[in-house]
Design a protein around this motif. Structure first.
Motif, mmCIF file in Angstrom:
data_model
loop_
_atom_site.group_PDB
_atom_site.id
_atom_site.type_symbol
_atom_site.label_atom_id
_atom_site.label_comp_id
_atom_site.label_asym_id
_atom_site.label_seq_id
_atom_site.Cartn_x
_atom_site.Cartn_y
_atom_site.Cartn_z
ATOM 1 N N LYS A 88 15.382 2.435 11.871
ATOM 2 C CA LYS A 88 14.238 1.620 11.455
ATOM 3 C C LYS A 88 14.102 1.547 9.940
ATOM 4 C CE LYS A 88 11.544 1.668 16.024
ATOM 5 N NZ LYS A 88 11.631 -0.125 15.924
ATOM 6 N N LEU A 89 14.202 2.705 9.357
ATOM 7 C CA LEU A 89 14.019 2.877 7.759
ATOM 8 C C LEU A 89 14.949 2.049 7.294
ATOM 9 C CD1 LEU A 89 13.061 6.554 7.346
ATOM 10 C CD2 LEU A 89 11.605 4.820 6.666
ATOM 11 N N LYS A 90 16.153 2.082 7.570
ATOM 12 C CA LYS A 90 17.179 1.058 6.886
ATOM 13 C C LYS A 90 16.941 -0.535 7.099
ATOM 14 C CE LYS A 90 20.688 4.769 8.084
ATOM 15 N NZ LYS A 90 21.721 5.297 8.655
ATOM 16 N N TYR A 91 16.572 -0.699 8.486
ATOM 17 C CA TYR A 91 16.203 -1.980 9.039
ATOM 18 C C TYR A 91 15.086 -2.581 8.169
ATOM 19 C CZ TYR A 91 14.382 -5.761 11.779
ATOM 20 O OH TYR A 91 13.927 -7.065 12.132
ATOM 21 N N SER A 101 0.873 -1.224 -0.204
ATOM 22 C CA SER A 101 -0.007 0.047 -0.097
ATOM 23 C C SER A 101 0.893 1.146 0.199
ATOM 24 C CB SER A 101 -0.996 -0.006 1.199
ATOM 25 O OG SER A 101 -0.114 0.132 2.359
ATOM 26 N N PHE A 102 2.184 1.042 -0.250
ATOM 27 C CA PHE A 102 3.048 2.183 0.072
ATOM 28 C C PHE A 102 4.460 1.911 -0.865
ATOM 29 C CE2 PHE A 102 4.073 -0.441 3.620
ATOM 30 C CZ PHE A 102 5.297 -0.641 3.569
ATOM 31 N N LYS A 103 4.912 3.096 -1.051
ATOM 32 C CA LYS A 103 6.177 2.692 -2.069
ATOM 33 C C LYS A 103 7.332 3.182 -1.069
ATOM 34 C CE LYS A 103 8.623 4.344 -6.203
ATOM 35 N NZ LYS A 103 8.395 5.212 -7.595
ATOM 36 N N LEU A 104 8.415 2.131 -0.882
ATOM 37 C CA LEU A 104 9.624 2.337 -0.096
ATOM 38 C C LEU A 104 10.900 2.202 -1.361
ATOM 39 C CD1 LEU A 104 11.236 2.296 2.622
ATOM 40 C CD2 LEU A 104 11.284 -0.160 2.460
ATOM 41 N N PHE A 105 11.635 3.136 -1.424
ATOM 42 C CA PHE A 105 12.707 3.071 -2.161
ATOM 43 C C PHE A 105 13.884 4.094 -1.818
ATOM 44 C CE2 PHE A 105 10.132 6.452 -3.378
ATOM 45 C CZ PHE A 105 10.571 7.401 -4.424
ATOM 46 N N ARG A 115 23.031 9.317 1.605
ATOM 47 C CA ARG A 115 22.219 8.164 1.398
ATOM 48 C C ARG A 115 20.720 8.672 1.548
ATOM 49 N NH1 ARG A 115 23.050 4.011 6.058
ATOM 50 N NH2 ARG A 115 24.345 3.006 4.659
ATOM 51 N N GLN A 116 19.667 8.135 1.026
ATOM 52 C CA GLN A 116 18.371 8.665 1.259
ATOM 53 C C GLN A 116 17.179 7.476 0.955
ATOM 54 O OE1 GLN A 116 15.914 12.358 -0.946
ATOM 55 N NE2 GLN A 116 17.253 11.242 -2.646
ATOM 56 N N ILE A 117 16.438 7.573 1.771
ATOM 57 C CA ILE A 117 15.371 6.845 1.921
ATOM 58 C C ILE A 117 14.046 7.440 1.867
ATOM 59 C CG2 ILE A 117 14.152 4.680 3.010
ATOM 60 C CD1 ILE A 117 17.091 4.409 4.518
ATOM 61 N N VAL A 118 13.125 7.195 1.034
ATOM 62 C CA VAL A 118 11.740 7.549 0.927
ATOM 63 C C VAL A 118 10.478 6.658 0.855
ATOM 64 C CG1 VAL A 118 10.472 8.992 -0.528
ATOM 65 C CG2 VAL A 118 12.655 9.369 -0.623
ATOM 66 N N VAL A 119 9.776 7.120 1.663
ATOM 67 C CA VAL A 119 8.488 6.367 1.891
ATOM 68 C C VAL A 119 7.101 7.017 1.404
ATOM 69 C CG1 VAL A 119 6.754 5.030 3.260
ATOM 70 C CG2 VAL A 119 9.122 4.754 3.900
ATOM 71 N N GLN A 120 6.603 6.760 0.333
ATOM 72 C CA GLN A 120 5.410 7.587 -0.202
ATOM 73 C C GLN A 120 4.154 6.745 0.031
ATOM 74 O OE1 GLN A 120 6.755 8.011 -3.888
ATOM 75 N NE2 GLN A 120 7.306 10.139 -3.633
ATOM 76 N N PRO A 164 -0.018 13.553 -4.645
ATOM 77 C CA PRO A 164 -1.177 13.530 -3.609
ATOM 78 C C PRO A 164 -0.897 12.414 -2.838
ATOM 79 C CG PRO A 164 -1.660 12.406 -5.801
ATOM 80 C CD PRO A 164 -0.518 13.160 -6.046
ATOM 81 N N GLU A 165 0.256 11.800 -2.659
ATOM 82 C CA GLU A 165 0.403 10.887 -1.634
ATOM 83 C C GLU A 165 1.465 11.532 -0.446
ATOM 84 O OE1 GLU A 165 -0.114 8.878 -5.325
ATOM 85 O OE2 GLU A 165 1.335 10.564 -4.934
ATOM 86 N N TYR A 166 1.183 11.262 0.892
ATOM 87 C CA TYR A 166 2.260 11.569 1.526
ATOM 88 C C TYR A 166 3.544 11.265 1.563
ATOM 89 C CZ TYR A 166 -1.836 13.011 4.667
ATOM 90 O OH TYR A 166 -3.003 13.518 5.057
ATOM 91 N N GLU A 167 4.666 12.008 1.875
ATOM 92 C CA GLU A 167 5.884 11.451 1.894
ATOM 93 C C GLU A 167 6.842 11.720 3.173
ATOM 94 O OE1 GLU A 167 8.102 11.999 -1.936
ATOM 95 O OE2 GLU A 167 9.434 13.341 -0.601
ATOM 96 N N LEU A 168 7.497 10.602 3.614
ATOM 97 C CA LEU A 168 8.388 10.489 4.682
ATOM 98 C C LEU A 168 9.914 10.487 3.887
ATOM 99 C CD1 LEU A 168 9.019 10.705 7.732
ATOM 100 C CD2 LEU A 168 8.886 8.042 7.893
ATOM 101 N N VAL A 169 10.554 11.523 3.931
ATOM 102 C CA VAL A 169 12.007 11.515 3.440
ATOM 103 C C VAL A 169 13.022 11.527 4.557
ATOM 104 C CG1 VAL A 169 11.890 13.774 2.974
ATOM 105 C CG2 VAL A 169 13.619 12.465 1.594
ATOM 106 N N TYR A 170 13.925 10.641 4.509
ATOM 107 C CA TYR A 170 15.289 10.730 5.191
ATOM 108 C C TYR A 170 16.489 10.594 4.409
ATOM 109 C CZ TYR A 170 18.922 9.440 8.318
ATOM 110 O OH TYR A 170 20.394 9.251 8.995
ATOM 111 N N VAL A 171 17.493 11.828 4.636
ATOM 112 C CA VAL A 171 18.609 11.622 3.819
ATOM 113 C C VAL A 171 19.822 11.936 4.753
ATOM 114 C CG1 VAL A 171 18.041 14.407 3.486
ATOM 115 C CG2 VAL A 171 19.634 13.070 1.893
ATOM 116 N N GLU A 172 21.045 11.350 4.449
ATOM 117 C CA GLU A 172 22.184 11.560 5.205
ATOM 118 C C GLU A 172 23.120 12.396 4.039
ATOM 119 O OE1 GLU A 172 23.735 7.960 6.382
ATOM 120 O OE2 GLU A 172 22.398 7.735 7.929
ATOM 121 N N ALA A 173 23.546 13.538 4.211
ATOM 122 C CA ALA A 173 24.294 14.090 3.512
ATOM 123 C C ALA A 173 25.246 15.130 4.317
ATOM 124 C CB ALA A 173 23.619 14.797 2.380
#
Length: 285
Positions: free
Chosen positions: A130-133, A15-19, A82-87, A33-42
């Motif tokens: 948790k996002l990495k795991y 039901s979501f996109k993890l990439f 490094r970047q992890i996104v959940v939509q 129109p989707e919610y987005e949770l974004v984590y980035v290390e830079a």
């Protein structure tokens, strides 16, 4: 360079996109129109969500509501990151939110996400792990992990609302000004003397009208925005084998004392302190 609507397709069977997107060489000023949770290390980067524009250091964790214009967080990065996104869909677990009291805190957080929520401190660190795991889990376990993440965020004290009002795309649809054109010009000329008259002409406005528009859209004057952009670029250069003086002139300042003063005003530390503090940091892909 106009604002784009991103088409989001969930991962098969989810039901979501993890990439893990990588768009550092692309200016992607967009909404969906989707919610987005974004984590980035830079080492450092630009955070532009709605009308809010600032820079981040080391890492960033932001929840963005539906149809809020935002720039890709890895735009222009010159160091490894490094970047992890959940939509997830705007109606994600909508019925469950209504019928399950245990999810009330998460529902309240999602209702506020249109402002753009930036999380810091211990909360950011735990959620990042948790996002990495969760990337190695099966679909059901990923969903459970995602709910744990949202519960942590919903009860976090270390959160900042990035905007003071609704900045969703409905407020931008009739806007003929293209922020992408402004970004493109500044990125190409920040180390020279960006000419506000040329920018204004490029978006078909008089200079005074453009300045009013720009201030309304970003809560910053054009000069302040350019200076912040220069300091953001300076952070990256300082972490390379360049002296403070070299960086000062390379990003377009004529006065070393003014550069030091402005750098301290924006970052809270002078360039030498910044270089010493962050030079040993290692960012992994």
């Amino acid at each position: 360079m106009k604002i784009q609507k991103e088409i989001v397709l969930p991962n098969p069977g989810q039901s979501f996109k993890l990439f893990k997107p990588s768009l550092r060489n692309n200016f992607f000023w967009h909404y969906h129109p989707e919610y987005e949770l974004v984590y980035v290390e830079a080492t450092t980067g630009i955070r532009h969500v709605g009308q809010h524009i600032s820079s981040f250091m080391d890492s960033d964790l932001v929840l963005i509501g539906a149809n809020i214009p935002h720039l890709n967080f890895d735009y222009g990065l010159q160091t490894e990151y490094r970047q992890i996104v959940v939509q997830l869909k705007e109606n994600f677990m909508s019925d469950a939110f209504k019928e399950t009291p245990e999810l009330e805190a998460i529902k309240v957080m999602f209702d506020k996400a249109y402002l753009g929520l930036s999380f810091g401190g211990k909360t950011k660190h735990i959620v990042a792990e948790k996002l990495k795991y969760m990337q190695d889990l099966n679909h059901f376990q990923q969903l459970l992990c995602l709910l744990e993440i949202f519960q942590l965020l919903a009860n976090a004290d270390e959160v900042i609302e990035l905007n003071e009002q609704d900045t969703s795309i409905k407020l931008f649809l009739n806007d003929k000004i293209r922020m992408g054109s402004v970004y493109k010009y500044i990125h190409a000329h920040y180390n020279q003397t960006p000419d506000v008259n040329k920018v204004a002409a490029g978006v078909h406005l008089g200079t005074a009208a453009f300045c009013r528009y720009f201030k309304k859209q970003t809560n910053m004057t054009f000069t302040d925005f350019v200076n912040q952009y220069r300091i953001t670029q300076a952070k990256t250069l300082l972490l390379q084998d360049k002296t403070v003086s070299e960086v000062c002139y390379e990003v377009g300042f004529d006065s070393l004392s003014y550069f030091n003063k402005l750098f301290r005003k924006i970052t809270g530390e002078n360039p030498s302190q910044f270089k010493k503090k962050h030079r040993i940091a290692t960012i992994y892909v």
